[in-house]
Motif scaffolding. Structure first.
Motif, PDB file in Angstrom:
ATOM      1  N   GLY A 416      31.896  15.060  46.114  1.00 23.47           N
ATOM      2  CA  GLY A 416      32.681  14.425  47.166  1.00 23.47           C
ATOM      3  C   GLY A 416      34.173  14.546  46.930  1.00 23.47           C
ATOM      4  N   LEU A 417      34.618  14.389  45.679  1.00 17.88           N
ATOM      5  CA  LEU A 417      36.046  14.477  45.369  1.00 17.88           C
ATOM      6  C   LEU A 417      36.596  15.871  45.616  1.00 17.88           C
ATOM      7  N   LYS A 418      35.787  16.876  45.393  1.00 16.53           N
ATOM      8  CA  LYS A 418      36.252  18.243  45.639  1.00 16.53           C
ATOM      9  C   LYS A 418      36.487  18.480  47.126  1.00 16.53           C
ATOM     10  N   SER A 425      43.333  10.878  43.630  1.00 15.93           N
ATOM     11  CA  SER A 425      44.783  11.033  43.647  1.00 15.93           C
ATOM     12  C   SER A 425      45.481   9.794  43.104  1.00 15.93           C
ATOM     13  N   GLU A 426      46.811   9.880  43.058  1.00 15.64           N
ATOM     14  CA  GLU A 426      47.652   8.754  42.621  1.00 15.64           C
ATOM     15  C   GLU A 426      48.896   8.721  43.488  1.00 15.64           C
ATOM     16  N   VAL A 435      49.991  12.445  44.240  1.00 16.20           N
ATOM     17  CA  VAL A 435      49.566  13.494  43.310  1.00 16.20           C
ATOM     18  C   VAL A 435      48.054  13.682  43.443  1.00 16.20           C
ATOM     19  N   LEU A 436      47.617  14.841  43.892  1.00 17.40           N
ATOM     20  CA  LEU A 436      46.191  15.157  43.971  1.00 17.40           C
ATOM     21  C   LEU A 436      45.772  15.718  42.624  1.00 17.40           C
ATOM     22  N   LYS A 437      44.920  14.992  41.907  1.00 18.67           N
ATOM     23  CA  LYS A 437      44.572  15.360  40.525  1.00 18.67           C
ATOM     24  C   LYS A 437      43.663  16.597  40.503  1.00 18.67           C
ATOM     25  N   GLY A 438      43.950  17.475  39.554  1.00 15.87           N
ATOM     26  CA  GLY A 438      43.155  18.692  39.422  1.00 15.87           C
ATOM     27  C   GLY A 438      41.971  18.537  38.486  1.00 15.87           C
TER      28      GLY A 438
END
Length: 577
Positions: A416-418, A425-426, A435-438
């Motif tokens: 789901g996060l992908k 994110s933050e 910021v979309l976390k990788g």
């Protein structure tokens, strides 16, 4: 032999203070370098503090339960001269002066110690000479708080009859002994009269070998001597002690605040001559002195004797006054029966709000009042998931892994996060950017005796079901045992909380700020569902997804939940992750 003081080191990543939970040694015990001497709880974890010396424990300066700032002295050791070069990471200067600028003789021993010459040092417990062959057998067992009180009241701790197991002396025993001595000499003489028969306070072990340094417990005057226990408040006159200070802000340990509540004293009214970081700092000694002064003043106004010694007459008058005051207070209660929150009641129990519990509270408060929460609820029908787990359990057991549903849920969340990266994110408000976390580092909330802890499983997208199961189990076990490292609870990008393991279906979980979402799992149980127009029983998994509505819209949250449910209802899709 010299006496070396050991200060509380930075036991975590920049923590400012810690609660001393348990002493692992007592005065007179011999310890070796790196041997744990105390357990200290910070706002992150419970850690053991190792000794930096080979030697004998001289004195414990902190009572169990006290909150101690990093850098304060907590314990002292008697060590051989050759072993005392460094202790707290602080070495003597090359010109013969120590790091506290106290004078030393040619041997490097502080002059106060050298002046003692061949005199025998007092035993740490205050029972007699510190002969290492006799001390353990004749030592009085008492916690540091009782020993400190004995020094303040001028009581020989060795003369006190202990009521605890094995004759252990507690504070009540010391007070009873002191009151008995006061009664024996009349009980009504003023405490500051200086009667020749009154016992002189015994010197604390720091008076020999510790120079003018101050312990974290014993209050010292500017000349290094113990504060006069007869003085109502150090640095204040008796009349000033009765007048409330009326401050807006006061620094004090939780134990001191509890003592103030027990005595019915407002901590902001207690006079003090101490400060920390520019704010007034109140100790238990200040509270006791102020409360005693206030009670004496009340007794004096009502025609009681008013002696500071607190004899039997004062107790009787104080009891009558308390009853009268209590009656007046009860009459002042309004018709709703409301009572001032700070007033202790019979049967109430106070629990310190500090350490991990306080950190959790602050984090929850920050999250709830910073991020506007919205919770989306849904239910997944997980027949296939239950079957898949049952098929994989024997293989997992062969590999020494206990397979739960959690790894399946973690893989479904990553799917789901992908697709919906804003839930991974933050929001950085100051920079005005999201910021979309990788990476996909999932925090797993674990209930412990100290409160909720959230160890983080890193790179979930790169690990298999069995590997995730083993890692989650290991992290959860160490979190419950308080062995988890602070670094293992950092770096999360999304959190899972499994309240269904305890019981329950839906909740409104609070986001682990600064993350933007958290998923709550209910219990997997058979519930009624409609299939082909008929109501049948089927295993279902309730889901509660809380989002930061500043970053995630409700529609996106629903779509994310649908993706997670799709992968849980069709476990073969997890093979693509």
């Amino acid at each position: 032999m010299t006496v070396e003081e050991f200060r509380l080191p930075d036991v975590g990543e920049g923590v400012a203070e810690g609660e001393l939970v348990t002493w692992l040694v007592q005065p007179g015990d011999r310890v070796e370098e790196d041997q744990p001497v105390a357990e200290v709880e910070t706002d992150k974890a419970l850690v053991e503090v190792p000794s930096r010396y080979d030697g004998v424990v001289e004195e414990l300066f902190v009572a169990e339960g006290d909150v101690v700032p990093v850098g304060d002295v907590i314990i002292s050791f008697r060590v051989d001269d050759g072993e005392s070069a460094t202790g707290d990471g602080e070495s003597a200067t090359g010109d013969g002066e120590s790091d506290t600028d106290e004078a030393v003789d040619e041997s490097g021993v502080p002059t106060e110690t050298a002046a003692a010459g061949s005199e025998t040092k007092p035993d740490p417990s205050g029972d007699g000479p510190a002969d290492e062959s006799d001390a353990p057998a004749g030592r009085t067992f008492a916690p540091p708080s009782a020993r400190r009180l004995a020094r303040e009241l001028g009581v020989d701790i060795a003369a006190v009859d202990g009521s605890g197991p094995g004759g252990r002396v507690d504070e009540a025993d010391v007070r009873a002994h002191a009151e008995g001595d006061a009664d024996s000499v009349g009980g009504t003489d003023d405490a500051g009269a200086g009667s020749a028969d009154a016992p002189e306070p015994k010197p604390a072990p720091t008076d020999v070998g510790s120079g003018n340094r101050t312990s974290a417990v014993s209050k010292r005057g500017s000349d290094g001597t113990a504060a006069d226990p007869a003085s109502p408040v150090p640095g204040a006159s008796a009349s000033a002690a009765v007048d409330p200070a009326g401050r807006d802000t006061t620094l004090a340990t939780p134990a001191t605040r509890r003592a103030a509540r027990d005595r019915g004293v407002d901590i902001d009214d207690v006079p003090t001559d101490e400060s920390r970081d520019g704010e007034a700092f109140v100790t238990g000694e200040h509270v006791r002195a102020y409360a005693d002064a206030m009670e004496s003043a009340v007794a004096g106004e009502d025609g009681a004797d008013g002696d500071a010694a607190g004899g039997a007459d004062d107790d009787a008058a104080g009891g009558a006054d308390d009853d009268a005051a209590g009656g007046a207070d009860d009459d002042a209660v309004d018709a709703t029966g409301a009572v001032e929150a700070s007033t202790p009641r019979a049967g109430d129990e106070t629990v310190p709000y500090r350490g991990v519990r306080r950190t959790i509270g602050k984090q929850m408060e920050r999250s709830k009042f910073t991020a506007p929460h919205v919770t989306h609820h849904d239910t997944a029908e997980v027949d296939s998931l239950v079957e898949a787990r049952e098929e994989l359990k024997p293989t997992a057991e062969e590999r020494g892994v206990s397979l739960t549903y959690m790894p399946f849920v973690m893989k479904a969340i990553v799917a789901g996060l992908k697709q919906y990266p804003y839930l991974n994110s933050e929001l950085r408000e100051e920079e005005e950017e999201i910021v979309l976390k990788g990476s996909y580092n999932l925090g797993i909330a674990v209930a412990t005796d100290a409160g909720l802890m959230v160890p983080v499983v890193e790179n979930v997208d790169e690990k298999g079901l069995f590997e995730l199961a083993a890692e989650v189990r290991n992290l959860a076990a160490r979190a419950r045992d308080r062995k988890i490292k602070p670094a293992e609870m950092k770096g999360g990008t999304f959190t899972i909380t499994n309240f269904g393991a305890i019981g329950g279906e839906y909740a409104t979980p609070i986001i682990n700020y600064p993350e933007t979402a958290i998923l709550g799992l209910g219990a997997i149980e058979e519930r009624p569902v409609v299939r082909d127009g008929e109501v049948v029983a089927a295993p279902t998994l309730p889901l509660s997804l809380s989002i930061d509505h500043r970053v995630v819209d409700g529609a996106v949250a629903a779509e994310f939940a649908n993706t997670v449910m799709e992968h849980l209802e069709n476990p073969l899709l997890l093979l693509t992750q």
